[in-house]
Each structure stands twice: as structure tokens, then as C-alpha cells.
Write a protein that holds these residues in place. Structure first.
Motif, PDB file in Angstrom:
ATOM      1  N   GLY A   1     -32.439 -11.729  -7.157  1.00 51.57           N
ATOM      2  CA  GLY A   1     -31.702 -12.351  -8.240  1.00 51.57           C
ATOM      3  C   GLY A   1     -32.388 -13.590  -8.763  1.00 51.57           C
ATOM      4  O   GLY A   1     -33.547 -13.883  -8.433  1.00 51.57           O
ATOM      5  N   TYR A   2     -31.647 -14.318  -9.567  1.00 46.42           N
ATOM      6  CA  TYR A   2     -32.174 -15.482 -10.269  1.00 46.42           C
ATOM      7  C   TYR A   2     -31.346 -16.716  -9.918  1.00 46.42           C
ATOM      8  O   TYR A   2     -30.105 -16.667  -9.915  1.00 46.42           O
ATOM      9  N   LYS A   3     -32.019 -17.825  -9.644  1.00 40.70           N
ATOM     10  CA  LYS A   3     -31.314 -19.085  -9.444  1.00 40.70           C
ATOM     11  C   LYS A   3     -30.861 -19.610 -10.794  1.00 40.70           C
ATOM     12  O   LYS A   3     -31.623 -19.629 -11.765  1.00 40.70           O
ATOM     13  N   LEU A   4     -29.603 -20.049 -10.841  1.00 39.32           N
ATOM     14  CA  LEU A   4     -29.051 -20.597 -12.076  1.00 39.32           C
ATOM     15  C   LEU A   4     -28.896 -22.107 -12.005  1.00 39.32           C
ATOM     16  O   LEU A   4     -28.644 -22.758 -13.008  1.00 39.32           O
ATOM     17  N   GLY A   5     -29.012 -22.634 -10.820  1.00 36.72           N
ATOM     18  CA  GLY A   5     -28.880 -24.067 -10.593  1.00 36.72           C
ATOM     19  C   GLY A   5     -29.223 -24.364  -9.153  1.00 36.72           C
ATOM     20  O   GLY A   5     -29.647 -23.490  -8.399  1.00 36.72           O
ATOM     21  N   GLU A   6     -28.992 -25.596  -8.726  1.00 31.51           N
ATOM     22  CA  GLU A   6     -29.363 -25.986  -7.363  1.00 31.51           C
ATOM     23  C   GLU A   6     -28.607 -25.150  -6.328  1.00 31.51           C
ATOM     24  O   GLU A   6     -29.178 -24.742  -5.319  1.00 31.51           O
ATOM     25  N   ASN A   7     -27.324 -24.863  -6.561  1.00 30.51           N
ATOM     26  CA  ASN A   7     -26.516 -24.128  -5.597  1.00 30.51           C
ATOM     27  C   ASN A   7     -25.859 -22.892  -6.200  1.00 30.51           C
ATOM     28  O   ASN A   7     -24.850 -22.402  -5.679  1.00 30.51           O
ATOM     29  N   SER A   8     -26.398 -22.373  -7.258  1.00 30.10           N
ATOM     30  CA  SER A   8     -25.815 -21.188  -7.883  1.00 30.10           C
ATOM     31  C   SER A   8     -26.904 -20.169  -8.214  1.00 30.10           C
ATOM     32  O   SER A   8     -28.063 -20.535  -8.445  1.00 30.10           O
TER      33      SER A   8
ATOM     34  N   MET B   1     -19.094 -16.979  -3.147  1.00 28.90           N
ATOM     35  CA  MET B   1     -19.699 -15.972  -4.008  1.00 28.90           C
ATOM     36  C   MET B   1     -18.605 -15.040  -4.538  1.00 28.90           C
ATOM     37  O   MET B   1     -17.670 -14.679  -3.817  1.00 28.90           O
ATOM     38  N   LEU B   2     -18.732 -14.653  -5.800  1.00 28.70           N
ATOM     39  CA  LEU B   2     -17.860 -13.653  -6.409  1.00 28.70           C
ATOM     40  C   LEU B   2     -18.611 -12.329  -6.432  1.00 28.70           C
ATOM     41  O   LEU B   2     -19.770 -12.275  -6.864  1.00 28.70           O
ATOM     42  N   ASP B   3     -17.969 -11.246  -5.987  1.00 29.63           N
ATOM     43  CA  ASP B   3     -18.654  -9.964  -5.821  1.00 29.63           C
ATOM     44  C   ASP B   3     -17.963  -8.859  -6.622  1.00 29.63           C
ATOM     45  O   ASP B   3     -16.734  -8.811  -6.710  1.00 29.63           O
ATOM     46  N   ALA B   4     -18.764  -7.956  -7.150  1.00 30.33           N
ATOM     47  CA  ALA B   4     -18.257  -6.727  -7.773  1.00 30.33           C
ATOM     48  C   ALA B   4     -19.240  -5.614  -7.438  1.00 30.33           C
ATOM     49  O   ALA B   4     -20.453  -5.783  -7.565  1.00 30.33           O
ATOM     50  N   SER B   5     -18.726  -4.450  -6.992  1.00 33.18           N
ATOM     51  CA  SER B   5     -19.622  -3.374  -6.582  1.00 33.18           C
ATOM     52  C   SER B   5     -18.977  -2.014  -6.805  1.00 33.18           C
ATOM     53  O   SER B   5     -17.750  -1.886  -6.900  1.00 33.18           O
TER      54      SER B   5
ATOM     55  N   GLY C   1     -14.278  -8.977  -5.073  1.00 35.11           N
ATOM     56  CA  GLY C   1     -13.747  -9.881  -4.067  1.00 35.11           C
ATOM     57  C   GLY C   1     -14.510 -11.174  -3.960  1.00 35.11           C
ATOM     58  O   GLY C   1     -15.280 -11.555  -4.851  1.00 35.11           O
ATOM     59  N   LEU C   2     -14.303 -11.858  -2.832  1.00 34.76           N
ATOM     60  CA  LEU C   2     -14.879 -13.164  -2.572  1.00 34.76           C
ATOM     61  C   LEU C   2     -15.650 -13.130  -1.266  1.00 34.76           C
ATOM     62  O   LEU C   2     -15.235 -12.467  -0.306  1.00 34.76           O
TER      63      LEU C   2
ATOM     64  N   LYS D   1     -23.120 -16.404  -7.125  1.00 38.85           N
ATOM     65  CA  LYS D   1     -22.934 -17.552  -6.250  1.00 38.85           C
ATOM     66  C   LYS D   1     -22.486 -18.740  -7.097  1.00 38.85           C
ATOM     67  O   LYS D   1     -23.263 -19.295  -7.867  1.00 38.85           O
ATOM     68  N   VAL D   2     -21.222 -19.116  -6.936  1.00 36.18           N
ATOM     69  CA  VAL D   2     -20.637 -20.172  -7.762  1.00 36.18           C
ATOM     70  C   VAL D   2     -21.052 -21.540  -7.236  1.00 36.18           C
ATOM     71  O   VAL D   2     -21.514 -22.408  -7.982  1.00 36.18           O
TER      72      VAL D   2
END
Length: 302
Positions: A148-155, A208-212, A297-298, A202-203
Motif C-alpha cells: 500500500g501507500y503511506k498517506l501520512g506519518e501514521n496513516s 484500521m478500517l477494513d473491507a473485504s 470491520g475494525l 489505517k486511520v
């Protein structure tokens, strides 16, 4: 469509094997030296960590809670299944690290044990007395892995693919025409497998918010050697696809996560479609009980 999937999988095995032979024969000593020294580009550490330490070194404990919708089916069952809903709990370890030497690319692995309950009672669906009701408990082991891709320091956003080995106990309430077939499963533990793909967002560092989407089969009998042969064919195809994906990462790092997500999940779903007719494809075998599930889910990371 299933014939096409069979041709694709067979071609992947044949052409990649031929490609390995041609590539190996053309290597010079300088090229081999470059391959071994360029660890970040080929991500040797990733492979070693994933395959030989079982994913636990430098990992963080995690708990996942999922809710979902499901659809049951078996080809030779006359009646219609009531669509169940599901609740799922996972306990495991997550490891996240930089991928291919790029600060803004992420590799995430998640290994866990899980327990799930699927029941039409959770959905609150009313029946007309002719549909097949069910309640199922399932326990198993899961491994998922994605880039995946980092969107910020913790996301970050992760696109993943995975599989499970599991055991299910189903309790059916059904009309008499399906008695013989469903009795193969009713109130007995049965072995099964599943493949899935999804997205995790990853918020913050701990959430983390998940969908699968998951495709699962339950074997009416576990024929070990046929199952093992089918699993080896799938694993070989996935392994060869991994090499192709690594080469895509080498050429275009930022296209890699999306290409990996599409190709890995297409192969997983293709194999599942083939096993709907033969549970141990390509070997002669009966149709399995199947589940198609959408889950969200979470995940709490500690």
C-alpha cells in the motif's frame, strides 16, 4: 469462463517455468552479483521474514472485529438457502514495514486465528418454511499480505490478498428433499479453505478500517492427497505470479500495489470458481458447500 481460468493457470505455470530457465541461462557473473547485492530492490528481507519467521518478529498484537453478509450455495441442492449474516473475531499479529526501499510504500502482513458465527438469525430474515436455514461456527488460521501507500506519518491504505484454513460446524434446518446432501455437513466439523481480498485504511497508528470479499468452500470429505495436489498447484501459480509482480515493482514501484492487488485476487477468485464444480480441482471430486462473504470491520493494533 472456468475453461478460461484453467487455461490461464496452466499457461502461467508453463511460461513462467520456461522464463526461469531462459533467464538463468543468460545470466553473467556481474548480473548475479548485482541481484544479490541489491537487497532493497528485490526485497530479500521481506521474503525471509515472511516465510521463515512466521511473521512474528517485530510484530504488533492486533484484534479485529468484523460484521458481514453472506450467500451460501451448493450445486446439487434443490432448495434456496436463507442468506446469513456473520460476526467474526480475529486475534493475531500485524507487521508493517517499508517496501522496496521506498519511504511511501508499505508492506503489511497479518497472521491470526479467528472464530466466526454465521446465521440467518443475525440477519433477522423471515422464512416461508421452504428455504434452508443455517447456523455455522467456524474457527481457523488466516494469513493476509498486501502492499500500500503511506498517506501520512501514521496513516496508510493497504491493498491485500490472503487465505485461510478452517473447520466449520453447520446446523441446518431444511426441507426433506435436501436431506441426503445436507446430512453430509449437518452438525459435524468439516475442513475448508477460503481466499479473500480487500482494503485496509489505517486511520491512526492503533486503528484500521477494513473491507473485504471472501470466497470459502467447505469439503464434504477431506481427501488429503487430492486436496494437497490442488493446493500445490494453486501455491505454485501464486508463487510464479509473485515473481512477475516483483518485476513490476522493479520497473514501476508505485504501480506495484494496484497490479499486485488485481492479479493476486483474480487468480484466487479464478481457482475458487473452478472448485465450485470440483472441490479438489483439477482432480475428480464432488461439489463443495460454498460461501461468498462481504465483510467490513475494525482492527485495533497495540
Amino acid at each position: 469462463m472456468k475453461i478460461i481460468y484453467s487455461i490461464i493457470i496452466s499457461s502461467l505455470l508453463v511460461f513462467q517455468t520456461v522464463g526461469f530457465t531462459q533467464e538463468d541461462s543468460s545470466k553473467t557473473s556481474d548480473e548475479w552479483k548485482w541481484r544479490w547485492e541489491d537487497e532493497d530492490k528485490w526485497d530479500w528481507k521481506r521474503s525471509w521474514d515472511d516465510d521463515f519467521d512466521f511473521g512474528f518478529s517485530k510484530s504488533r498484537p492486533a484484534i479485529s472485529l468484523n460484521y458481514g453478509l453472506a450467500q451460501m450455495d451448493r450445486k446439487d441442492v434443490i432448495g434456496d438457502f436463507v442468506k446469513p449474516n456473520l460476526l467474526e473475531l480475529k486475534l493475531g499479529y500485524i507487521k508493517e514495514r517499508q517496501a522496496f526501499g521506498k519511504d511511501d510504500l508499505v508492506l503489511l502482513t497479518y497472521r491470526n486465528v479467528y472464530v466466526a458465527n454465521e446465521s440467518n438469525k443475525l440477519a433477522g430474515n423471515k422464512t416461508n418454511g421452504l428455504e434452508i436455514e443455517s447456523e455455522m461456527w467456524r474457527v481457523g488460521f488466516e494469513r493476509n499480505r498486501g502492499y500500500g501507500y503511506k498517506l501520512g506519518e501514521n496513516s496508510s491504505i493497504i491493498l491485500f490478498n490472503g487465505y485461510t484454513l478452517n473447520w466449520s460446524r453447520v446446523d441446518f434446518k431444511y426441507p426433506s428433499p435436501d436431506l441426503e446432501t445436507l446430512n453430509l455437513y449437518d452438525e459435524n466439523f468439516r475442513f475448508g479453505t477460503s481466499g479473500f481480498g480487500g482494503i485496509s485504511f489505517k486511520v491512526i497508528d492503533n486503528l484500521m478500517l477494513d473491507a473485504s470479499y471472501e470466497s470459502a468452500i467447505i469439503f464434504q470429505r477431506h481427501l488429503f492427497w487430492k486436496w494437497a495436489g490442488s493446493a500445490i498447484i494453486e501455491s505454485a501459480a501464486q508463487g510464479l505470479l509473485d515473481k512477475f509482480i516483483d518485476e513490476i515493482f522493479e520497473s514501476s514501484h508505485y504501480a506495484g500495489p494496484v497490479v499486485s492487488f488485481v492479479l493476486k485476487n483474480a487468480l484466487t477468485y479464478g481457482v475458487y470458481e473452478l472448485r465450485k464444480d470440483k472441490m479438489n480441482w483439477p482432480f475428480k471430486s464432488e461439489s463443495p458447500l460454498t460461501y461468498d462473504q462481504f465483510k467490513f470491520g475494525l482492527t485495533f493494533v497495540f
